[in-house]
Scaffold this motif. Structure first.
Motif, PDB file in Angstrom:
ATOM      1  N   PHE A  95     -75.161  13.555  57.986  1.00  0.00           N
ATOM      2  CA  PHE A  95     -74.246  13.818  59.090  1.00  0.00           C
ATOM      3  C   PHE A  95     -74.966  13.861  60.440  1.00  0.00           C
ATOM      4  O   PHE A  95     -74.350  14.172  61.455  1.00  0.00           O
ATOM      5  CB  PHE A  95     -73.521  15.147  58.867  1.00  0.00           C
ATOM      6  N   SER A  96     -76.250  13.546  60.440  1.00  0.00           N
ATOM      7  CA  SER A  96     -77.040  13.727  61.658  1.00  0.00           C
ATOM      8  C   SER A  96     -76.568  12.843  62.816  1.00  0.00           C
ATOM      9  O   SER A  96     -76.669  13.224  63.983  1.00  0.00           O
ATOM     10  CB  SER A  96     -78.520  13.454  61.372  1.00  0.00           C
ATOM     11  N   ASP A  97     -76.034  11.675  62.496  1.00  0.00           N
ATOM     12  CA  ASP A  97     -75.592  10.770  63.560  1.00  0.00           C
ATOM     13  C   ASP A  97     -74.062  10.691  63.643  1.00  0.00           C
ATOM     14  O   ASP A  97     -73.509   9.802  64.291  1.00  0.00           O
ATOM     15  CB  ASP A  97     -76.165   9.371  63.351  1.00  0.00           C
ATOM     16  N   TYR A  98     -73.376  11.626  62.990  1.00  0.00           N
ATOM     17  CA  TYR A  98     -71.916  11.601  62.972  1.00  0.00           C
ATOM     18  C   TYR A  98     -71.360  12.520  64.055  1.00  0.00           C
ATOM     19  O   TYR A  98     -71.788  13.671  64.196  1.00  0.00           O
ATOM     20  CB  TYR A  98     -71.388  12.043  61.610  1.00  0.00           C
ATOM     21  N   VAL A 102     -66.633  16.362  52.093  1.00  0.00           N
ATOM     22  CA  VAL A 102     -67.270  15.077  51.793  1.00  0.00           C
ATOM     23  C   VAL A 102     -68.189  15.215  50.582  1.00  0.00           C
ATOM     24  O   VAL A 102     -68.162  14.377  49.663  1.00  0.00           O
ATOM     25  CB  VAL A 102     -68.044  14.556  53.022  1.00  0.00           C
ATOM     26  N   HIS A 103     -68.997  16.256  50.537  1.00  0.00           N
ATOM     27  CA  HIS A 103     -69.857  16.479  49.372  1.00  0.00           C
ATOM     28  C   HIS A 103     -69.021  16.676  48.106  1.00  0.00           C
ATOM     29  O   HIS A 103     -69.403  16.221  47.023  1.00  0.00           O
ATOM     30  CB  HIS A 103     -70.762  17.691  49.599  1.00  0.00           C
ATOM     31  N   LEU A 104     -67.890  17.336  48.245  1.00  0.00           N
ATOM     32  CA  LEU A 104     -67.048  17.624  47.087  1.00  0.00           C
ATOM     33  C   LEU A 104     -66.544  16.345  46.426  1.00  0.00           C
ATOM     34  O   LEU A 104     -66.616  16.194  45.196  1.00  0.00           O
ATOM     35  CB  LEU A 104     -65.870  18.498  47.526  1.00  0.00           C
ATOM     36  N   VAL A 105     -66.042  15.410  47.218  1.00  0.00           N
ATOM     37  CA  VAL A 105     -65.525  14.174  46.610  1.00  0.00           C
ATOM     38  C   VAL A 105     -66.671  13.345  46.047  1.00  0.00           C
ATOM     39  O   VAL A 105     -66.491  12.624  45.051  1.00  0.00           O
ATOM     40  CB  VAL A 105     -64.675  13.368  47.610  1.00  0.00           C
TER      41      VAL A 105
END
Length: 417
Positions: free
Chosen positions: A2-5, A405-408
């Motif tokens: 997620f660093s560039d999101y 996001v990690h969950l899916v």
């Protein structure tokens, strides 16, 4: 990852809270207020703009949408759910969201009513948010973080997944509901159409919280019938249903069995509305306990108190009506331990310590669990709900997006053969 999101949850949230979606517990329509569909329409348009072609609102005001699977093997279909309505306990009209950047721990005075002051001394969780960006309302309304924070986080997670096709996941069903705050949120959900096997509501509070247990809940109504006559000639004849109703409420314990005197796993009986005239009066109660069997004990107590009062007034009549609302979702979730376990792992992958908690309340997931969709509750960051001091941390919201996001991804990983 997620660093560039650039997260969109906070921006979306600031827009959503300005749409009045207050539900009405006295309405006989569904949804209880037509204005809830205004937000539903906005969400459908935004989902379609993200390429979710089947996003739509049905005749009841539900929003359904699908993020298609991008893998070839079978993955259980997961539902992500939040509610669009806000509580009628505090006005949701004309919400003005304010961002307090880099919160320094001092009191936050809300500008449109300077008597409304958000103090860390009164809200201990706020002490943990020093350095965060805090969103509040302006002092005359609630904020609507319950549950537009969850709505915005799901929308941001969908945005992330649609712009990062390298992230592997199964089919994800999106469900946004009206009227959750009045206990009707999933009344007309089409479970066959939804087509999910497991679900998650995003309607929890503090960072990292994961709730797999709720109250079991009933609604109770006491109807008192009195005797009306002209007050000038009423001696020995008039029996005021209003006074009997007040006496019943006054007979309730002052040091137990109420929201203001209970905590942890203690249940309560709570009068929430009283109306009437001399001839007839009604008292509406909510009855709550983590142990479903104890609801009957609380309701028997109500019956006893009503009978005692009515018996003192010849000619008066009393009736107690009970309506089931929802049941403790843990009764279902204990049969599917992986559902909560995957959520716990997702929270950890987001760099957050999971906090397993019980809800002194309910969510759409309470009823969905008993409708065949095991459905625990994940944090959103919403705090001090149903009040003018409601607030949410932007950083908490972003962690909720990461968790989803990690969950899916975890469901996809665990389903590989």
């Amino acid at each position: 990852m997620f660093s560039d999101y650039t997260f969109t949850a906070a921006h979306r949230f600031m827009e959503y809270v300005q749409v009045d979606t207050e539900s009405d517990p006295l309405s006989n329509t569904f949804p209880s207020t037509e204005k809830q569909k205004n937000l539903a329409g906005i969400l459908v348009a935004e989902l379609q703009d993200m390429g979710i072609t089947d996003a739509h609102m049905d005749q009841h005001g539900y929003v359904y949408a699908t993020v298609p699977s991008n893998v070839t093997h079978d993955v259980p279909v997961i539902c992500l759910c939040s509610h669009m309505d806000t509580s009628s306990d505090c006005s949701g009209h004309g919400v003005k969201p304010i961002v307090h950047k880099n919160y320094d721990g001092s009191d936050i005075v809300l500008p449109d009513d300077t008597t409304q002051i958000l103090r860390a001394s009164d809200h201990p969780y706020l002490k943990e948010k020093i350095g965060n960006d805090i969103i509040t309302a302006s002092g005359t309304t609630l904020l609507g973080a319950d549950n537009k924070a969850g709505v915005a986080e799901i929308m941001d997670a969908v945005h992330y997944l649609t712009t990062h096709p390298e992230v592997k996941h199964g089919a994800i069903r999106i469900l946004f509901t009206p009227d959750e705050e009045i206990g009707q949120g999933v009344k007309y959900v089409d479970m066959q159409k939804l087509g999910a096997q497991f679900g998650y509501t995003l309607d929890g509070g503090e960072l990292g919280s994961l709730e797999d247990e709720t109250f079991s809940a009933d609604a109770a109504k006491i109807i008192i019938e009195g005797i009306s006559t002209h007050p000038g000639m009423a001696k020995g004849k008039l029996v005021s249903a209003i006074k009997l109703a007040a006496e019943i409420v006054d007979s309730l314990p002052k040091d137990a069995l109420s929201p203001e005197t209970t905590e942890d796993r203690e249940g309560f009986v709570h009068p929430v509305r009283m109306q009437g005239v001399v001839e007839k009066a009604e008292i509406d109660f909510i009855v709550r306990d983590f142990t479903t069997d104890k609801l009957q004990q609380h309701e028997a107590f109500l019956q006893q108190q009503m009978d005692k009062v009515v018996a003192k007034y010849p000619g008066a009549k009393g009736t107690l009506q009970i309506t089931e609302q929802y049941r403790n979702m843990k009764e279902v979730l204990d049969q599917y331990p992986q559902v909560s376990a995957y959520a716990e792992e997702a929270i950890q992958r987001a760099g957050v310590t999971p906090l397993k908690m019980s809800i002194r309340g309910g969510t759409d997931g309470s009823r969905l669990s008993f409708m065949g969709l095991p459905c625990p509750n994940i944090f959103t960051g919403e705090m001090a709900f149903h009040s003018k001091l409601e607030y949410v941390s932007i950083q908490d919201m972003q962690k909720a997006v990461e968790t989803v996001v990690h969950l899916v991804m975890i469901w996809e990983e665990k389903s590989r053969s």
